[in-house]
Scaffold this motif. Structure first.
Motif, PDB file in Angstrom:
ATOM      1  N   LEU A  89       0.809  -1.218   0.000  1.00 58.48           N
ATOM      2  CA  LEU A  89       0.000   0.000   0.000  1.00 58.48           C
ATOM      3  C   LEU A  89       0.844   1.272   0.000  1.00 58.48           C
ATOM      4  CD1 LEU A  89      -2.589  -0.881   2.817  1.00 58.48           C
ATOM      5  CD2 LEU A  89      -2.843  -1.239   0.351  1.00 58.48           C
ATOM      6  N   PHE A  90       0.246   2.351  -0.453  1.00 58.85           N
ATOM      7  CA  PHE A  90       0.719   3.678  -0.104  1.00 58.85           C
ATOM      8  C   PHE A  90       0.144   3.927   1.287  1.00 58.85           C
ATOM      9  CE2 PHE A  90       1.345   3.885  -4.642  1.00 58.85           C
ATOM     10  CZ  PHE A  90       2.524   4.624  -4.749  1.00 58.85           C
ATOM     11  N   HIS A  91       0.964   3.670   2.291  1.00 58.25           N
ATOM     12  CA  HIS A  91       0.435   3.639   3.655  1.00 58.25           C
ATOM     13  C   HIS A  91       0.479   4.988   4.361  1.00 58.25           C
ATOM     14  CE1 HIS A  91       4.817   2.994   4.276  1.00 58.25           C
ATOM     15  NE2 HIS A  91       4.615   3.687   5.379  1.00 58.25           N
ATOM     16  N   ASP A 103       6.300  -0.569   2.639  1.00 55.31           N
ATOM     17  CA  ASP A 103       6.251  -1.383   3.851  1.00 55.31           C
ATOM     18  C   ASP A 103       5.613  -2.727   3.518  1.00 55.31           C
ATOM     19  OD1 ASP A 103       5.822  -2.580   6.286  1.00 55.31           O
ATOM     20  OD2 ASP A 103       4.808  -0.871   7.214  1.00 55.31           O
ATOM     21  N   PRO A 104       6.373  -3.845   3.598  1.00 54.38           N
ATOM     22  CA  PRO A 104       5.794  -5.148   3.250  1.00 54.38           C
ATOM     23  C   PRO A 104       4.663  -5.570   4.183  1.00 54.38           C
ATOM     24  CG  PRO A 104       7.920  -5.432   4.320  1.00 54.38           C
ATOM     25  CD  PRO A 104       7.780  -3.962   4.035  1.00 54.38           C
ATOM     26  N   ASP A 105       4.634  -5.011   5.405  1.00 51.23           N
ATOM     27  CA  ASP A 105       3.559  -5.343   6.340  1.00 51.23           C
ATOM     28  C   ASP A 105       2.212  -4.797   5.882  1.00 51.23           C
ATOM     29  OD1 ASP A 105       5.514  -6.500   7.897  1.00 51.23           O
ATOM     30  OD2 ASP A 105       5.688  -4.802   9.277  1.00 51.23           O
ATOM     31  N   PRO A 111      -7.790  -2.919   8.363  1.00 54.37           N
ATOM     32  CA  PRO A 111      -8.206  -1.510   8.427  1.00 54.37           C
ATOM     33  C   PRO A 111      -7.766  -0.897   9.750  1.00 54.37           C
ATOM     34  CG  PRO A 111      -9.981  -2.866   7.580  1.00 54.37           C
ATOM     35  CD  PRO A 111      -8.926  -3.823   8.048  1.00 54.37           C
ATOM     36  N   GLY A 112      -7.139   0.257   9.680  1.00 50.32           N
ATOM     37  CA  GLY A 112      -6.694   0.937  10.889  1.00 50.32           C
ATOM     38  C   GLY A 112      -5.382   0.448  11.451  1.00 50.32           C
ATOM     39  N   GLN A 113      -4.806  -0.591  10.880  1.00 43.73           N
ATOM     40  CA  GLN A 113      -3.535  -1.109  11.389  1.00 43.73           C
ATOM     41  C   GLN A 113      -2.431  -0.074  11.187  1.00 43.73           C
ATOM     42  OE1 GLN A 113      -2.419  -4.964   9.817  1.00 43.73           O
ATOM     43  NE2 GLN A 113      -0.226  -4.623  10.249  1.00 43.73           N
ATOM     44  N   GLN A 114      -1.626   0.157  12.219  1.00 42.89           N
ATOM     45  CA  GLN A 114      -0.526   1.109  12.102  1.00 42.89           C
ATOM     46  C   GLN A 114       0.591   0.498  11.261  1.00 42.89           C
ATOM     47  OE1 GLN A 114       0.735   2.803  15.801  1.00 42.89           O
ATOM     48  NE2 GLN A 114       2.422   3.958  14.886  1.00 42.89           N
ATOM     49  N   LEU A 115       1.071   1.277  10.305  1.00 39.30           N
ATOM     50  CA  LEU A 115       2.092   0.789   9.382  1.00 39.30           C
ATOM     51  C   LEU A 115       3.292   1.732   9.373  1.00 39.30           C
ATOM     52  CD1 LEU A 115      -0.355  -0.112   6.462  1.00 39.30           C
ATOM     53  CD2 LEU A 115       0.804  -1.745   7.981  1.00 39.30           C
ATOM     54  N   GLY A 277      -6.872   8.885   7.294  1.00 40.64           N
ATOM     55  CA  GLY A 277      -7.261   8.740   8.687  1.00 40.64           C
ATOM     56  C   GLY A 277      -6.056   8.837   9.602  1.00 40.64           C
ATOM     57  N   PRO A 278      -6.073   8.115  10.726  1.00 40.37           N
ATOM     58  CA  PRO A 278      -4.935   8.129  11.653  1.00 40.37           C
ATOM     59  C   PRO A 278      -3.631   7.723  10.982  1.00 40.37           C
ATOM     60  CG  PRO A 278      -6.847   7.116  12.683  1.00 40.37           C
ATOM     61  CD  PRO A 278      -7.194   7.305  11.234  1.00 40.37           C
ATOM     62  N   GLN A 279      -2.510   8.323  11.424  1.00 40.16           N
ATOM     63  CA  GLN A 279      -1.180   8.083  10.864  1.00 40.16           C
ATOM     64  C   GLN A 279      -1.115   8.391   9.359  1.00 40.16           C
ATOM     65  OE1 GLN A 279      -2.409   5.161  12.997  1.00 40.16           O
ATOM     66  NE2 GLN A 279      -1.681   6.624  14.525  1.00 40.16           N
ATOM     67  N   ASP A 280      -2.031   9.228   8.884  1.00 38.80           N
ATOM     68  CA  ASP A 280      -2.043   9.664   7.482  1.00 38.80           C
ATOM     69  C   ASP A 280      -2.245   8.499   6.512  1.00 38.80           C
ATOM     70  OD1 ASP A 280      -1.405  12.468   8.089  1.00 38.80           O
ATOM     71  OD2 ASP A 280       0.565  11.686   8.657  1.00 38.80           O
ATOM     72  N   ARG A 281      -2.861   7.435   6.976  1.00 38.22           N
ATOM     73  CA  ARG A 281      -3.137   6.300   6.091  1.00 38.22           C
ATOM     74  C   ARG A 281      -4.429   6.551   5.308  1.00 38.22           C
ATOM     75  NH1 ARG A 281      -4.051  -0.140   7.718  1.00 38.22           N
ATOM     76  NH2 ARG A 281      -5.009  -0.713   5.706  1.00 38.22           N
ATOM     77  N   PRO A 282      -4.396   6.329   3.983  1.00 35.61           N
ATOM     78  CA  PRO A 282      -5.627   6.500   3.199  1.00 35.61           C
ATOM     79  C   PRO A 282      -6.778   5.669   3.761  1.00 35.61           C
ATOM     80  CG  PRO A 282      -3.753   6.317   1.736  1.00 35.61           C
ATOM     81  CD  PRO A 282      -3.238   6.025   3.117  1.00 35.61           C
TER      82      PRO A 282
END
Length: 295
Positions: A89-91, A103-105, A111-115, A277-282
Motif C-alpha cells: 500500500l501507499f500507507h 512497507d511489506p507489512d 483496516p486501521g492497522q498502524q504501518l 485517517g490516523p497516521q495519514d493512512r488512506p
C-alpha cells in the motif's frame, strides 16, 4: 543571538541537527529495526539510469532511478524483480507533501492497522548527492529513521516516498535559506561537540561549569566562523524548481534522493489527494499492483 546546546547534545548523544526531528515526524522516516547494512551491491561501476513502471489501483506512473546513486538504484531494481512491492500500500499520504510506500507489512494490513515499521533486515548506506538531487516535485527518495538513532542517515531497505510539495514564494524561499543556515550551524556545532565528548562528560561529572561555559563559547565561535566561510543557500536550479513546480526543500541534504517521476505525475497527485485517517493512512487502500523495469 544564535543558540547552541552543548551539555544537552552530549547527554543525549545527539549527532544530527536540532531541527531534524520535525522533518522525521512529517515525512517518510521509517522505524525499521534491522541494523545490518546492505553491502551486496556496493561494488558496481555501472552508472546508467533505470526506469521502473509502477502500476497502482489509481493508475500508472514511471520513475527513473539515478545512476549516481547505485546502491539505492540496484536495491530498488532487485526488489522490483523479486515482486517485493507487489500488493503493498501507499500507507502514508500527506497533501502538499509526499506519498509513501514500501512497507511489506501493508500487503495484508487490517483496516486501521498502524504501518511504517516494516522492511527487509538491512539498511542502505546514504547516497546524498546534494545539491544535484533535491526534493523538487516528483523526486523519489528513501525513507529512514531520524538522526538521533541514525546519525549516518542510512536509508530503509525498502520504504520510499515521492515528493508532491507545494510552490514557494520568494519570501518563503528566503525563510528556507535562513532555516538551512541555522541547520548547518547546528550540525557543525554538534559535530564539534562529539569531538570533545569525553572532555565534556568529564567536566559535567566534576561540575566544572566554568570549563563547560568556556568550551561552549569557543565551539560557538568556531562554528560561526566555519558557517560564515561557506554559507548554506539554494542554488538557482532549486530556486526555479521550488518557485515554479514546488517541492519540500526543508528535507534537502538530509535524505537520499535517488530518482524522479518521469511520467504519470498526475497519478501521484491523485494519490496525494485521497482522504486519510490516523497516521495519514488512506481511508480507502491505494495499492501497488506491480512494478516492472522498462526500457
Amino acid at each position: 543571538m544564535k543558540k547552541y546546546f552543548l551539555p544537552l547534545a552530549v547527554a543525549m548523544g545527539l549527532a544530527g541537527c536540532g531541527t531534524q526531528a520535525a522533518a522525521d515526524n512529517s515525512d517518510g522516516g521509517d522505524s525499521t529495526q534491522g541494523q545490518q547494512t546492505d553491502t551486496a551491491m556496493t561494488q558496481t561501476t555501472d552508472s546508467s539510469d533505470v526506469k521502473v513502471e509502477v502500476e497502482t489501483t489509481m493508475g500508472n506512473f514511471t520513475v527513473m532511478l539515478y545512476g549516481d546513486t547505485p546502491r539505492h538504484r540496484d536495491n530498488f531494481v532487485k526488489l522490483v524483480k523479486e515482486g517485493y512491492y507487489d500488493g503493498t500500500l501507499f500507507h502514508r499520504v500527506i497533501n502538499e507533501f509526499m506519498v509513501q510506500a514500501g512497507d511489506p507489512d501493508s500487503r495484508n494490513a487490517r483496516p486501521g492497522q498502524q504501518l511504517g515499521a516494516g522492511g527487509p533486515d538491512y539498511k542502505i548506506d546514504a547516497e546524498i548527492v546534494y545539491p544535484r538531487h533535491f526534493h523538487k516535485r516528483g523526486a523519489l527518495a528513501a525513507a529512514r529513521q531520524g538522526d538521533q538513532v541514525n546519525p549516518a542517515r542510512q536509508s530503509s531497505g525498502s520504504q520510499f516516498y515521492v515528493v508532491t510539495g507545494k510552490k514557494l514564494s520568494e519570501g518563503e524561499l528566503a525563510q528556507m535559506e535562513q532555516y538551512m543556515q541555522q541547520s548547518a550551524r547546528q550540525q557543525i556545532f554538534n559535530s564539534k561537540v562529539q569531538q570533545h565528548r569525553a572532555e565534556i562528560m568529564q567536566m559535567q561529572q566534576t561540575g566544572d561549569h566554568a570549563g563547560l561555559d568556556s568550551l561552549q563559547k569557543r565551539l560557538v565561535a568556531e562554528t560561526e566562523s566555519e558557517a560564515a566561510a561557506k554559507p548554506a543557500s539554494l542554488t538557482s536550479e532549486q530556486r526555479t524548481a521550488y518557485s515554479t513546480v514546488g517541492g519540500t526543500p526543508h528535507l534537502d541534504g538530509q535524505y537520499t534522493v535517488f530518482g524522479e517521476v518521469v511520467s504519470g505525475m498526475n497519478v501521484v497527485d491523485s494519490i496525494e489527494k485521497v482522504p486519510t485517517g490516523p497516521q495519514d493512512r488512506p481511508r480507502q487502500d491505494v495499492r501497488i499492483l506491480k512494478m516492472k523495469i522498462v526500457e
